[in-house]
Enzyme design. Structure first.
Site, PDB file in Angstrom:
ATOM      1  N   HIS A  64       7.611  16.882  -3.010  1.00 33.47           N
ATOM      2  CA  HIS A  64       6.645  15.924  -3.549  1.00 33.47           C
ATOM      3  C   HIS A  64       5.254  16.138  -2.954  1.00 33.47           C
ATOM      4  O   HIS A  64       4.997  15.746  -1.821  1.00 33.47           O
ATOM      5  CB  HIS A  64       7.166  14.514  -3.203  1.00 33.47           C
ATOM      6  CG  HIS A  64       6.415  13.391  -3.837  1.00 33.47           C
ATOM      7  ND1 HIS A  64       7.021  12.211  -4.169  1.00 33.47           N
ATOM      8  CD2 HIS A  64       5.120  13.248  -4.185  1.00 33.47           C
ATOM      9  CE1 HIS A  64       6.136  11.375  -4.702  1.00 33.47           C
ATOM     10  NE2 HIS A  64       4.969  11.991  -4.714  1.00 33.47           N
ATOM     11  N   LEU A  67      -1.278  18.579  -5.896  1.00 35.19           N
ATOM     12  CA  LEU A  67      -2.205  19.705  -5.701  1.00 35.19           C
ATOM     13  C   LEU A  67      -3.490  19.530  -6.508  1.00 35.19           C
ATOM     14  O   LEU A  67      -4.426  20.317  -6.372  1.00 35.19           O
ATOM     15  CB  LEU A  67      -1.519  21.034  -6.031  1.00 35.19           C
ATOM     16  CG  LEU A  67      -0.329  21.396  -5.124  1.00 35.19           C
ATOM     17  CD1 LEU A  67       0.267  22.743  -5.527  1.00 35.19           C
ATOM     18  CD2 LEU A  67      -0.729  21.427  -3.653  1.00 35.19           C
ATOM     19  N   ASP A 309       4.564  13.739   0.073  1.00 35.55           N
ATOM     20  CA  ASP A 309       3.665  12.977  -0.820  1.00 35.55           C
ATOM     21  C   ASP A 309       2.205  13.252  -0.429  1.00 35.55           C
ATOM     22  O   ASP A 309       1.364  12.352  -0.430  1.00 35.55           O
ATOM     23  CB  ASP A 309       3.974  11.467  -0.788  1.00 35.55           C
ATOM     24  CG  ASP A 309       3.285  10.718  -1.934  1.00 35.55           C
ATOM     25  OD1 ASP A 309       2.685  11.380  -2.807  1.00 35.55           O
ATOM     26  OD2 ASP A 309       3.335   9.477  -1.947  1.00 35.55           O
ATOM     27  N   HIS A 313      -7.680  13.311  -1.020  1.00 36.23           N
ATOM     28  CA  HIS A 313      -8.835  12.722  -1.700  1.00 36.23           C
ATOM     29  C   HIS A 313     -10.087  13.208  -0.987  1.00 36.23           C
ATOM     30  O   HIS A 313     -10.022  13.664   0.156  1.00 36.23           O
ATOM     31  CB  HIS A 313      -8.784  11.195  -1.650  1.00 36.23           C
ATOM     32  CG  HIS A 313      -7.669  10.606  -2.462  1.00 36.23           C
ATOM     33  ND1 HIS A 313      -7.637  10.659  -3.831  1.00 36.23           N
ATOM     34  CD2 HIS A 313      -6.526   9.975  -2.087  1.00 36.23           C
ATOM     35  CE1 HIS A 313      -6.526  10.077  -4.269  1.00 36.23           C
ATOM     36  NE2 HIS A 313      -5.826   9.659  -3.238  1.00 36.23           N
ATOM     37  N   PHE A 327      -5.289   5.355  -3.135  1.00 36.82           N
ATOM     38  CA  PHE A 327      -4.143   5.459  -2.220  1.00 36.82           C
ATOM     39  C   PHE A 327      -3.887   6.926  -1.870  1.00 36.82           C
ATOM     40  O   PHE A 327      -4.025   7.794  -2.724  1.00 36.82           O
ATOM     41  CB  PHE A 327      -2.883   4.933  -2.923  1.00 36.82           C
ATOM     42  CG  PHE A 327      -2.886   3.456  -3.208  1.00 36.82           C
ATOM     43  CD1 PHE A 327      -2.543   2.560  -2.212  1.00 36.82           C
ATOM     44  CD2 PHE A 327      -3.185   2.971  -4.478  1.00 36.82           C
ATOM     45  CE1 PHE A 327      -2.502   1.192  -2.473  1.00 36.82           C
ATOM     46  CE2 PHE A 327      -3.145   1.610  -4.747  1.00 36.82           C
ATOM     47  CZ  PHE A 327      -2.809   0.716  -3.743  1.00 36.82           C
ATOM     48  N   GLY A 328      -3.449   7.210  -0.654  1.00 35.22           N
ATOM     49  CA  GLY A 328      -2.972   8.557  -0.357  1.00 35.22           C
ATOM     50  C   GLY A 328      -3.352   9.069   1.013  1.00 35.22           C
ATOM     51  O   GLY A 328      -4.387   8.714   1.571  1.00 35.22           O
TER      52      GLY A 328
END
Ligand SMILES: [Zn+2]
Length: 438
Positions: A64, A67, A309, A313, A327-328
């Protein structure tokens, strides 16, 4: 390609129960020989990597990651993301289809496949959309996506809220023999939420996402997997309640597998204090009690795999007001170092950790790409070498990933990837070692 001898390392291959000091010979991109003590079969010209004190294991597999290409090249590309993977010890990565355009058609998937071959340094396997444009309204042309080589289906980032559509999707994936990777979130319940719902969200005045927003969908989709007989893979499990639901479903014989991320195993919602936008992730960082249940889930095989995951960003995107930040977490390059904390603390054995990063995710992908996640003779020579005790400071400027968004920036991690080999080719090497040619 010259043969490569990895000498006198601590070889751990959970797929075959190997845990011993030994040497590994790679020829023509495949594992050719593995021996303990005895000399390797002679080769006219070969390279040697001395691995004393280092762990030598099958290459890590990430089920997961994001890219971002095509469409969001300012966040990441296949070139930068696959280099980040190599630095993190990952030799196979599965990329999510929430690109622009999304991976819901063979043209875009073929484009990703060709970029992976021309610009990637690790094996990149695409995941196809469940629904057209990830809108959750109409199914994507799934058989066409299988012909293009997808290894699973997912609308990750967006849950399939329409239960009838999800049921049809599972009927199709069962016939196609591939897993459906499920982002479990009831978006009605989570609407507007930016962190875990609890005391800290109240103190910070931020809208919370309750554990139930995840668990309701886990329960719904386990029930649909039971009904259809399809293979369901639950993405980024984050709550103790989800672990319980998956445990019960496995007991009943539902064909379910699950993954957990390094951040959900090692960080709590407290990381958000101070409105730290780099700790804003979906599902949100939860509580210590959830972490303990997730670790127990790994030990009992309720949770099969660890997946990053990886969600890069730009710095500008993470600099705005907390509620508006995407999110991330950029996770490929810190995964091993943070996960080894669990081994150093005695919460997980090294063998269990390696197994969750190698042959267990390999089982979910299947044998289409050869025997992944194993050092079996004849298997593709995907090998990761790491020093479990080397300390290093997370410097995001040194990341290969364009995503510098991590709450671990500046922290010290114990355990570092030293070399990553994909199909016999050295794709990453730490400055601390040299490869001798002879
Ligand atoms: Zn997701």
């Amino acid at each position: 390609m010259k043969p490569l001898l990895i000498q006198d390392g601590h070889i751990i291959d959970p797929s075959r129960g190997i845990d011993e000091i030994g040497s590994l010979l790679i020829t023509e991109g495949k594992i050719a020989w593995l021996g303990k003590g005895e000399a390797a079969p002679p080769q006219p010209h070969f390279a040697t990597l001395h691995a004393q004190g280092l762990i030598v294991c099958p290459g890590f597999i990430d089920l997961h990651c994001h890219l971002r290409q095509p469409g969001f090249e300012e966040k990441e590309t296949i070139a930068t993301g696959s280099r980040a993977a190599a630095r993190g010890g990952f030799t196979t990565i599965c990329c999510m289809p929430n690109t622009k355009p999304p991976l819901d058609n063979h043209f875009t998937i073929n484009y990703v496949n060709s970029l992976a071959l021309s610009q990637g340094v690790v094996r990149v396997l695409p995941i196809g959309c469940i629904s057209k444009e990830r809108k959750g309204e109409e199914l994507a042309p799934m058989p066409e996506l299988v012909s293009s080589g997808v290894i699973a289906f997912s609308d990750d980032g967006s849950p399939v809220m329409n239960t009838d559509l999800m049921c049809h999707a599972l009927e199709h994936t069962r016939k196609l023999g591939l897993p459906l990777i499920d982002h479990c979130e009831d978006t009605v319940l989570s609407d507007g939420g930016v962190m875990n719902e609890g005391t800290i969200s109240s103190q910070l005045g931020l809208k919370g996402i309750p554990a139930a927003a995840e668990e309701i969908m886990v329960a719904r989709d386990l029930s649909l997997a039971h009904l259809t007989g399809a293979r369901l893979h639950i993405a980024h499990v984050s709550t103790a309640g989800s672990v319980d639901l998956i445990r019960r479903a496995k007991d009943k014989g539902v064909k379910v597998t699950a993954e957990v991320t390094p951040h959900h195993l090692t960080l709590t919602e407290e990381k958000v204090i101070g409105y730290n936008t780099n700790a804003k992730v979906n599902p949100p960082l939860r509580t210590e009690q959830d972490i303990q249940a997730l670790i127990q889930g790994l030990k009992e095989n309720i949770i099969d795999a660890i997946a990053t995951d990886h969600a890069p960003h730009t710095e500008a995107e993470k600099l705005v007001e907390f509620a508006l930040v995407p999110f991330g977490i950029s996770g490929l390059e810190t995964a091993l170092g943070s996960l080894l904390t669990l081994v150093h603390n005695g919460q997980l054995t090294l063998t269990t950790l390696i197994s969750k990063l190698t042959h267990q995710p390999a089982k979910i992908i299947g044998d289409k790409y050869g025997k992944l996640g194993s050092l079996e003779i004849g298997a593709p020579a995907d090998v990761t070498i790491f020093d479990p005790d080397m300390e290093w400071i997370v410097d995001t400027k040194a990341f290969a990933s364009k995503g510098k968004n991590t709450p671990l920036a500046g922290s010290t991690l114990k355990g570092k990837v030293i070399a990553t080999i994909v199909q016999g080719k050295l794709v990453y090497k730490d400055d601390s070692i040299t490869v001798k040619e002879s």
